[in-house]
Design a protein around this motif. Structure first.
Motif, PDB file in Angstrom:
ATOM      1  N   GLU A 138      -7.619  -2.901  -2.641  1.00  0.00           N
ATOM      2  CA  GLU A 138      -6.727  -3.983  -2.247  1.00  0.00           C
ATOM      3  C   GLU A 138      -7.029  -5.236  -3.064  1.00  0.00           C
ATOM      4  O   GLU A 138      -8.143  -5.744  -3.033  1.00  0.00           O
TER       5      GLU A 138
ATOM      6  N   PHE B  19       0.848  -1.185   0.000  1.00  0.00           N
ATOM      7  CA  PHE B  19       0.000   0.000   0.000  1.00  0.00           C
ATOM      8  C   PHE B  19       0.879   1.227   0.000  1.00  0.00           C
ATOM      9  O   PHE B  19       1.663   1.461   0.898  1.00  0.00           O
ATOM     10  N   GLU B  20       0.743   2.025  -1.053  1.00  0.00           N
ATOM     11  CA  GLU B  20       1.459   3.291  -1.159  1.00  0.00           C
ATOM     12  C   GLU B  20       0.392   4.357  -1.315  1.00  0.00           C
ATOM     13  O   GLU B  20      -0.277   4.419  -2.326  1.00  0.00           O
ATOM     14  N   GLU B  21       0.195   5.147  -0.320  1.00  0.00           N
ATOM     15  CA  GLU B  21      -0.879   6.142  -0.213  1.00  0.00           C
ATOM     16  C   GLU B  21      -1.200   6.789  -1.539  1.00  0.00           C
ATOM     17  O   GLU B  21      -0.288   7.291  -2.181  1.00  0.00           O
ATOM     18  N   PRO B  22      -2.339   6.813  -2.085  1.00  0.00           N
ATOM     19  CA  PRO B  22      -3.640   6.282  -1.702  1.00  0.00           C
ATOM     20  C   PRO B  22      -4.006   4.980  -2.421  1.00  0.00           C
ATOM     21  O   PRO B  22      -5.138   4.563  -2.379  1.00  0.00           O
ATOM     22  N   PHE B  23      -3.053   4.328  -3.131  1.00  0.00           N
ATOM     23  CA  PHE B  23      -3.373   3.146  -3.923  1.00  0.00           C
ATOM     24  C   PHE B  23      -2.568   1.940  -3.481  1.00  0.00           C
ATOM     25  O   PHE B  23      -1.540   2.068  -2.827  1.00  0.00           O
ATOM     26  N   TRP B  24      -3.032   0.787  -3.905  1.00  0.00           N
ATOM     27  CA  TRP B  24      -2.272  -0.449  -3.766  1.00  0.00           C
ATOM     28  C   TRP B  24      -1.452  -0.616  -5.039  1.00  0.00           C
ATOM     29  O   TRP B  24      -1.961  -0.415  -6.132  1.00  0.00           O
TER      30      TRP B  24
END
Length: 140
Positions: A39, A12-17
């Motif tokens: 996710e 998870f890398e803000e805001p996406f996976w």
């Protein structure tokens, strides 16, 4: 027989996976970044890889340092070597560095293409002006 090591990491890398797909053979190491929205489940990742693995864009690749021989090293010596390597290269994993190099490569290619397009556009404008001048002076 050539060894090929393939790794898929989902994080998870803000805001996406995102997924980082790494492949390493005897000569090179390459990484590609995959953007997921929500996710992803294990089956979704597997299905994505089966369908789209050939569409992933990898960079040119860097030299690999695979060693078949694994020897135990003194833990303090390993820490010193790790500290030395991170000081030289900066922070980030090997995959992040490969992706960054790929991004820089694309940036250079885009810059070259943009410059060529700009020159072609300027040449086209010049030719249009010349044509317009000829048309104005045709009757005199």
């Amino acid at each position: 027989m050539e060894k090929v090591k393939v790794t898929m990491t989902v994080l998870f890398e803000e805001p996406f996976w995102i997924g980082i797909y790494e492949r390493e053979d005897g000569e090179s190491y390459q990484a590609a970044k995959i953007l997921f929205g929500a996710e992803p489940k294990g089956l979704e990742v597997q299905e994505y890889l089966l369908k789209h693995v050939y569409r992933l864009s990898f960079g040119t690749g860097e030299k690999s340092q695979i060693s078949d021989k694994q020897t135990r090293k003194n833990p303090k010596r390993m820490q010193r070597e790790i500290r030395k390597q991170t000081r030289e290269r900066g922070t980030g994993t090997r995959a992040q560095q490969a992706i960054q190099a790929q991004r820089e490569e694309r940036k250079i290619q885009k810059r070259i293409i943009r410059k060529e397009d700009k020159l072609a556009e300027e040449k086209e404008r010049f030719l249009q002006k010349q044509q317009k001048k000829r048309e104005k002076h045709r009757g005199h």
